[in-house]
Structures are given as structure tokens and as C-alpha cells.
Scaffold this motif. Structure first.
Motif, PDB file in Angstrom:
ATOM      1  N   MET A   1      42.504  35.499  41.698  1.00 27.03           N
ATOM      2  CA  MET A   1      43.925  35.250  41.469  1.00 27.03           C
ATOM      3  C   MET A   1      44.173  34.560  40.123  1.00 27.03           C
ATOM      4  SD  MET A   1      45.755  36.689  43.629  1.00 27.03           S
ATOM      5  CE  MET A   1      46.685  36.733  45.140  1.00 27.03           C
ATOM      6  N   PHE A   2      43.198  33.833  39.625  1.00 32.60           N
ATOM      7  CA  PHE A   2      43.273  33.250  38.285  1.00 32.60           C
ATOM      8  C   PHE A   2      43.406  34.390  37.265  1.00 32.60           C
ATOM      9  CE2 PHE A   2      41.077  29.616  35.672  1.00 32.60           C
ATOM     10  CZ  PHE A   2      41.968  29.799  34.621  1.00 32.60           C
TER      11      PHE A   2
ATOM     12  N   GLY B   1      38.998  36.834  46.288  1.00 30.82           N
ATOM     13  CA  GLY B   1      40.224  36.403  46.909  1.00 30.82           C
ATOM     14  C   GLY B   1      39.916  35.659  48.207  1.00 30.82           C
ATOM     15  N   PRO B   2      40.935  35.334  49.012  1.00 28.16           N
ATOM     16  CA  PRO B   2      42.362  35.581  48.750  1.00 28.16           C
ATOM     17  C   PRO B   2      42.899  34.586  47.716  1.00 28.16           C
ATOM     18  CG  PRO B   2      42.122  34.358  50.792  1.00 28.16           C
ATOM     19  CD  PRO B   2      40.717  34.649  50.292  1.00 28.16           C
ATOM     20  N   GLY B   3      44.124  34.137  47.919  1.00 27.00           N
ATOM     21  CA  GLY B   3      44.760  33.206  47.013  1.00 27.00           C
ATOM     22  C   GLY B   3      46.240  33.504  46.907  1.00 27.00           C
ATOM     23  N   GLU B   4      46.965  32.599  46.250  1.00 27.67           N
ATOM     24  CA  GLU B   4      48.409  32.767  46.111  1.00 27.67           C
ATOM     25  C   GLU B   4      48.841  32.390  44.695  1.00 27.67           C
ATOM     26  OE1 GLU B   4      50.558  32.288  50.299  1.00 27.67           O
ATOM     27  OE2 GLU B   4      49.845  30.362  49.529  1.00 27.67           O
ATOM     28  N   ILE B   5      49.888  33.046  44.222  1.00 25.39           N
ATOM     29  CA  ILE B   5      50.425  32.800  42.886  1.00 25.39           C
ATOM     30  C   ILE B   5      51.891  32.402  42.976  1.00 25.39           C
ATOM     31  CG2 ILE B   5      51.079  33.941  40.718  1.00 25.39           C
ATOM     32  CD1 ILE B   5      48.495  35.507  40.855  1.00 25.39           C
ATOM     33  N   ASN B   6      52.224  31.359  42.230  1.00 21.38           N
ATOM     34  CA  ASN B   6      53.591  30.831  42.145  1.00 21.38           C
ATOM     35  C   ASN B   6      54.113  30.321  43.487  1.00 21.38           C
ATOM     36  OD1 ASN B   6      53.935  31.048  39.349  1.00 21.38           O
ATOM     37  ND2 ASN B   6      54.428  33.229  39.523  1.00 21.38           N
TER      38      ASN B   6
ATOM     39  N   LEU C   1      50.413  35.539  54.485  1.00 19.40           N
ATOM     40  CA  LEU C   1      50.188  34.152  54.096  1.00 19.40           C
ATOM     41  C   LEU C   1      48.761  33.953  53.600  1.00 19.40           C
ATOM     42  CD1 LEU C   1      52.029  32.315  57.020  1.00 19.40           C
ATOM     43  CD2 LEU C   1      52.874  32.754  54.709  1.00 19.40           C
ATOM     44  N   GLY C   2      48.641  33.286  52.473  1.00 21.14           N
ATOM     45  CA  GLY C   2      47.336  33.012  51.893  1.00 21.14           C
ATOM     46  C   GLY C   2      46.843  34.069  50.918  1.00 21.14           C
ATOM     47  N   PHE C   3      47.546  35.197  50.860  1.00 18.49           N
ATOM     48  CA  PHE C   3      47.134  36.251  49.930  1.00 18.49           C
ATOM     49  C   PHE C   3      48.389  36.986  49.458  1.00 18.49           C
ATOM     50  CE2 PHE C   3      43.690  39.778  49.290  1.00 18.49           C
ATOM     51  CZ  PHE C   3      43.649  39.470  47.943  1.00 18.49           C
ATOM     52  N   ARG C   4      49.104  36.357  48.537  1.00 13.38           N
ATOM     53  CA  ARG C   4      50.367  36.919  48.084  1.00 13.38           C
ATOM     54  C   ARG C   4      50.693  36.426  46.677  1.00 13.38           C
ATOM     55  NH1 ARG C   4      54.651  33.439  51.883  1.00 13.38           N
ATOM     56  NH2 ARG C   4      53.770  31.393  51.368  1.00 13.38           N
TER      57      ARG C   4
ATOM     58  N   ALA D   1      44.850  25.395  41.505  1.00 11.03           N
ATOM     59  CA  ALA D   1      44.458  24.542  42.625  1.00 11.03           C
ATOM     60  C   ALA D   1      43.171  25.099  43.221  1.00 11.03           C
ATOM     61  CB  ALA D   1      45.562  24.494  43.668  1.00 11.03           C
ATOM     62  N   GLY D   2      42.048  24.537  42.771  1.00 10.34           N
ATOM     63  CA  GLY D   2      40.742  25.013  43.214  1.00 10.34           C
ATOM     64  C   GLY D   2      40.079  24.101  44.213  1.00 10.34           C
TER      65      GLY D   2
END
Length: 229
Positions: free
Chosen positions: A69-70, A145-150, A4-7, A86-87
């Protein structure tokens, strides 16, 4: 175990391009009028040029001032996608600039929406690629990172899902769920046509029915006094 938070969710269902493009000539204000007048993104997120924003949301959640992640999303996104970043509204580091914008143009993406800062503002204002952002800052980003996509994200006070239809013009920005889009489109077209009739009436000198103003004031109990003493 889910990280969670990095996927990264690698893909999502996109609406038909024809449905997306049907909103191209519709003002954002008219869309919002038919969505309860509560659907537009925070007015602090503004367009940086006059390019019309229309496409499919490719969502990205990033930490303050970090664009790892961008960059990953930029590589993954498909033609017609809009990167919605979402920054967290953080303005002390830019999340993108001229190089990333030009790479997005090469990939035939349809725009950026950034709840954060950009840099290279002069270039952005003169390029035919829509960019909406909250502000400008020359400080560059980190790439940790981290971050999430989609994943669903919050941008400018609105929830955005991957695959949502994104429409933006000089008035502002709005997101539309694809399941709601066909019915909404019909309502918006009728609403816009009625506005054109009203404007034609004004320009032709026929005027405008204003009786509703007096009626509304009376219904709300407004007191009318003949003269100021």
C-alpha cells in the motif's frame, strides 16, 4: 460490503498551500508549546537528514514489514503531500529505501514519515528530501497487503488524519488539524516573537527575569535549608 482493512480512499480535502507553508519557519517546539505540550510524535521517530518537513498528510496503514500500500500511495500522492506510514513501529523489515525516495522526489512529494524502518540510510542522510522513521534495517519488505489508504492512522502515539498539516524539524514531528491551524499559527508567531525578545535580552547582557523560579518553589512548598550538616 466495505472491505475493512483493505481499501483505498482515492482523495481528500487538502488545506490551502499558503496556510501549510506559513508553518515552515516555525520551530516544532513552539508549535507543541501552544498545543498543550502533548502533541509531538514519539521521540523514537527521528529525522534522517536536515531537510525541513512541511506538507499535507497522505496517510497509509500497512501490515508489519509490508509495503504494497506504500507503493500504491506513492503513485497516488500529489505534489506537496507527505506520505505518513503507520507501520506499527515494526523494525525488522524496511518499508522503503533509495529507489522509493528518488521516485518521491521526482513526483515533488514533500517527505516521508514512517512508523517503522527504512534502509539505504547513508543515501537518505545525504539527500534533500525529509525522511522521518523509527529505525534502520536492511531486510526488505513483503508486498502482500492488506492495508488502507487515506484513513485516520496512529503514528508515534498521535492520531493523524488525511489532510493534516505535517511539520518536522531536528527536534521532532507534529501534526496539525487544518481547522485549528489559523488560530494556532497566530499564537505560535506571537510566542516565537516573545522568545526572540528574551534571547536578544540575554545576548545584549540585560539578563533575564528569574523571579518566577523562587515564586514557583515557594508556592509548591519547597523547604529551604541554609547549610548541609
Amino acid at each position: 460490503m466495505a472491505n475493512l482493512g483493505f481499501r483505498v480512499f482515492e482523495d481528500f480535502k487538502r488545506p490551502d498551500r499558503e496556510l501549510v507553508e506559513a508553518f515552515k519557519e516555525v520551530p516544532v517546539a513552539n508549535i507543541d508549546d501552544n498545543m498543550g505540550r502533548i502533541a509531538c510524535v514519539d521521540s523514537a521517530i527521528k529525522p534522517f537528514n536536515k531537510a525541513k518537513l512541511i506538507g499535507t498528510a497522505f496517510t497509509v496503514k500497512v501490515p508489519f514489514g509490508d509495503n504494497l500500500m506504500f507503493h500504491k500511495a506513492l503513485d497516488m500522492a500529489k505534489e506537496g503531500d507527505i506520505l505518513v506510514i503507520a507501520g506499527g513501529g515494526f523494525l525488522e523489515r524496511a518499508l522503503c529505501g533509495e529507489i522509493m525516495i528518488n521516485y518521491a522526489i521526482m513526483k515533488k512529494l514533500s517527505g516521508f514519515v514512517i512508523d517503522g524502518a527504512i534502509r539505504d540510510a547513508e543515501t537518505t542522510r545525504n539527500v534533500d528530501f525529509p525522511v522521518f522513521a523509527r529505525g534502520i534495517n536492511p531486510n526488505g519488505p513483503y508486498k502482500n497487503g492488506p492495508g488502507e489508504i487515506n484513513v485516520p492512522v496512529a503514528v508515534g502515539g498521535q492520531v493523524v488524519f488525511p489532510g493534516d498539516i505535517v511539520v518536522g524539524d531536528e527536534d521532532g514531528l507534529i501534526f496539525i488539524r487544518p481547522d485549528d491551524a489559523p488560530e494556532l499559527l497566530e499564537k505560535v508567531k506571537a510566542y516565537h516573537k516573545n522568545e526572540e525578545v528574551i534571547l536578544d535580552s540575554i545576548s545584549s547582557g540585560l539578563g533575564l527575569d528569574r523571579t518566577w523560579v523562587e515564586k514557583a518553589l515557594e508556592e509548591k512548598g519547597c523547604e529551604f535549608i541554609k547549610e548541609v550538616k
